[in-house]
Design an enzyme around this catalytic site. Sequence first.
Site, PDB file in Angstrom:
ATOM      1  N   GLU A 256      -6.368  -1.408  -6.533  1.00 22.72           N
ATOM      2  CA  GLU A 256      -5.817  -2.629  -6.599  1.00 22.72           C
ATOM      3  C   GLU A 256      -6.670  -3.676  -7.104  1.00 22.72           C
ATOM      4  O   GLU A 256      -7.997  -3.580  -6.995  1.00 22.72           O
ATOM      5  CB  GLU A 256      -5.163  -2.954  -5.169  1.00 22.72           C
ATOM      6  CG  GLU A 256      -4.158  -4.152  -5.103  1.00 22.72           C
ATOM      7  CD  GLU A 256      -3.429  -4.058  -3.691  1.00 22.72           C
ATOM      8  OE1 GLU A 256      -2.516  -4.402  -3.923  1.00 22.72           O
ATOM      9  OE2 GLU A 256      -4.004  -3.401  -3.034  1.00 22.72           O
TER      10      GLU A 256
ATOM     11  N   TRP B 163      -0.150  -2.172   7.077  1.00 19.75           N
ATOM     12  CA  TRP B 163      -0.763  -3.291   6.824  1.00 19.75           C
ATOM     13  C   TRP B 163       0.511  -3.893   6.061  1.00 19.75           C
ATOM     14  O   TRP B 163       0.681  -5.178   5.977  1.00 19.75           O
ATOM     15  CB  TRP B 163      -1.729  -3.498   5.996  1.00 19.75           C
ATOM     16  CG  TRP B 163      -3.187  -3.407   6.632  1.00 19.75           C
ATOM     17  CD1 TRP B 163      -3.249  -2.834   7.977  1.00 19.75           C
ATOM     18  CD2 TRP B 163      -4.356  -3.835   6.461  1.00 19.75           C
ATOM     19  NE1 TRP B 163      -4.326  -2.570   8.572  1.00 19.75           N
ATOM     20  CE2 TRP B 163      -5.370  -3.572   7.602  1.00 19.75           C
ATOM     21  CE3 TRP B 163      -5.068  -4.675   5.649  1.00 19.75           C
ATOM     22  CZ2 TRP B 163      -6.795  -4.015   7.669  1.00 19.75           C
ATOM     23  CZ3 TRP B 163      -6.321  -4.980   5.522  1.00 19.75           C
ATOM     24  CH2 TRP B 163      -7.139  -4.715   6.655  1.00 19.75           C
ATOM     25  N   ASN B 164       1.260  -3.061   5.360  1.00 21.46           N
ATOM     26  CA  ASN B 164       2.557  -3.593   4.597  1.00 21.46           C
ATOM     27  C   ASN B 164       3.242  -4.422   5.835  1.00 21.46           C
ATOM     28  O   ASN B 164       3.911  -5.469   5.750  1.00 21.46           O
ATOM     29  CB  ASN B 164       3.290  -2.809   3.654  1.00 21.46           C
ATOM     30  CG  ASN B 164       2.665  -2.470   2.424  1.00 21.46           C
ATOM     31  OD1 ASN B 164       2.655  -1.106   2.179  1.00 21.46           O
ATOM     32  ND2 ASN B 164       2.303  -3.358   1.745  1.00 21.46           N
TER      33      ASN B 164
ATOM     34  N   ARG C 183      -3.923   4.609   1.101  1.00 22.99           N
ATOM     35  CA  ARG C 183      -2.387   4.544   1.161  1.00 22.99           C
ATOM     36  C   ARG C 183      -1.989   5.045  -0.147  1.00 22.99           C
ATOM     37  O   ARG C 183      -0.917   5.745  -0.186  1.00 22.99           O
ATOM     38  CB  ARG C 183      -2.000   3.142   1.233  1.00 22.99           C
ATOM     39  CG  ARG C 183      -2.524   2.021   0.509  1.00 22.99           C
ATOM     40  CD  ARG C 183      -2.261   0.841   0.734  1.00 22.99           C
ATOM     41  NE  ARG C 183      -2.961  -0.383  -0.187  1.00 22.99           N
ATOM     42  CZ  ARG C 183      -4.133  -0.679  -0.003  1.00 22.99           C
ATOM     43  NH1 ARG C 183      -5.202  -0.163   0.731  1.00 22.99           N
ATOM     44  NH2 ARG C 183      -4.572  -1.418  -1.188  1.00 22.99           N
TER      45      ARG C 183
ATOM     46  N   GLU D  73       5.219   2.509   1.951  1.00 22.80           N
ATOM     47  CA  GLU D  73       4.861   1.386   3.092  1.00 22.80           C
ATOM     48  C   GLU D  73       3.482   1.740   3.646  1.00 22.80           C
ATOM     49  O   GLU D  73       3.418   3.068   4.586  1.00 22.80           O
ATOM     50  CB  GLU D  73       6.146   1.185   3.760  1.00 22.80           C
ATOM     51  CG  GLU D  73       5.835   0.325   5.071  1.00 22.80           C
ATOM     52  CD  GLU D  73       6.974  -0.020   5.704  1.00 22.80           C
ATOM     53  OE1 GLU D  73       7.749  -0.888   5.562  1.00 22.80           O
ATOM     54  OE2 GLU D  73       7.099   0.957   6.601  1.00 22.80           O
TER      55      GLU D  73
ATOM     56  N   ARG E 113       4.536   3.525  -7.202  1.00 21.46           N
ATOM     57  CA  ARG E 113       3.475   2.685  -6.020  1.00 21.46           C
ATOM     58  C   ARG E 113       3.654   3.602  -4.763  1.00 21.46           C
ATOM     59  O   ARG E 113       4.419   4.306  -4.274  1.00 21.46           O
ATOM     60  CB  ARG E 113       4.434   1.499  -5.705  1.00 21.46           C
ATOM     61  CG  ARG E 113       3.635   0.396  -4.816  1.00 21.46           C
ATOM     62  CD  ARG E 113       4.803  -0.550  -4.460  1.00 21.46           C
ATOM     63  NE  ARG E 113       3.851  -1.586  -3.593  1.00 21.46           N
ATOM     64  CZ  ARG E 113       4.054  -1.328  -2.189  1.00 21.46           C
ATOM     65  NH1 ARG E 113       4.386  -0.281  -1.671  1.00 21.46           N
ATOM     66  NH2 ARG E 113       3.328  -2.418  -1.507  1.00 21.46           N
ATOM     67  N   HIS E 114       2.422   3.374  -4.035  1.00 24.69           N
ATOM     68  CA  HIS E 114       2.191   4.150  -2.643  1.00 24.69           C
ATOM     69  C   HIS E 114       3.424   3.477  -1.748  1.00 24.69           C
ATOM     70  O   HIS E 114       4.056   2.566  -1.831  1.00 24.69           O
ATOM     71  CB  HIS E 114       0.853   3.549  -2.239  1.00 24.69           C
ATOM     72  CG  HIS E 114       0.689   1.898  -1.777  1.00 24.69           C
ATOM     73  ND1 HIS E 114       1.193   1.708  -0.708  1.00 24.69           N
ATOM     74  CD2 HIS E 114       0.097   1.383  -2.534  1.00 24.69           C
ATOM     75  CE1 HIS E 114       0.884   0.445  -0.791  1.00 24.69           C
ATOM     76  NE2 HIS E 114       0.123   0.247  -1.598  1.00 24.69           N
TER      77      HIS E 114
ATOM     78  N   GLN F 205      -3.744  -6.294   1.688  1.00 21.44           N
ATOM     79  CA  GLN F 205      -4.477  -5.194   1.790  1.00 21.44           C
ATOM     80  C   GLN F 205      -5.774  -5.233   0.683  1.00 21.44           C
ATOM     81  O   GLN F 205      -6.643  -4.860   0.966  1.00 21.44           O
ATOM     82  CB  GLN F 205      -4.021  -3.795   1.592  1.00 21.44           C
ATOM     83  CG  GLN F 205      -2.736  -3.693   2.780  1.00 21.44           C
ATOM     84  CD  GLN F 205      -1.776  -2.642   2.371  1.00 21.44           C
ATOM     85  OE1 GLN F 205      -1.705  -1.396   2.911  1.00 21.44           O
ATOM     86  NE2 GLN F 205      -0.718  -2.552   1.414  1.00 21.44           N
ATOM     87  N   GLY F 206      -5.416  -5.530  -0.287  1.00 26.76           N
ATOM     88  CA  GLY F 206      -6.480  -5.784  -1.561  1.00 26.76           C
ATOM     89  C   GLY F 206      -7.146  -4.250  -1.596  1.00 26.76           C
ATOM     90  O   GLY F 206      -6.159  -3.336  -1.761  1.00 26.76           O
TER      91      GLY F 206
END
Length: 143
Positions: free
Chosen positions: A83, A14-15, A59, A11, A8-9, A21-22
């Site tokens: 995503e 926006w996190n 990201r 942080e 996973r990318h 984020q979509g």
Amino acid sequence: MIRLFWMRHGESTWNVAGREQGRTAHPPLTDRGRAQVVAAAETLTQSGVTAVVCSPLVRARESADLVAAHLGLDVVEDPLLVERGLDETVEDVLGRIRTFLARPPLDSTVVVSHGDLIAYAHALLTGSAPSLPANAEVRVTVS
């Protein structure tokens, strides 16, 4: 042996803000996110990884660039790894994952993507129900 390392990318800004984020392309990583990715890249040093592929969203690309720099590799973007879109069903996402997995493998590859896509890929590969991530922790899983 062909292996996929799903990551996973890190942080993103926006996190931290608690914003969804979509497919928003631009939220970059935070300093903490970059540190998460570098730490994850360290765990891959002796893994025999020969390729890095990622979602084209900033990201994920920034995360992939950090991993690739650490491992001395190039990055390949793949739009199949974005995503889940608001207009997509779970079946749509599973179809994208199936298409990605059906391609000839790149050898031992780090796949840098998004928590939802990785959860769906894990479910597809293991036959389990998807368990969507609840936090911004960077994890590396192998399939």
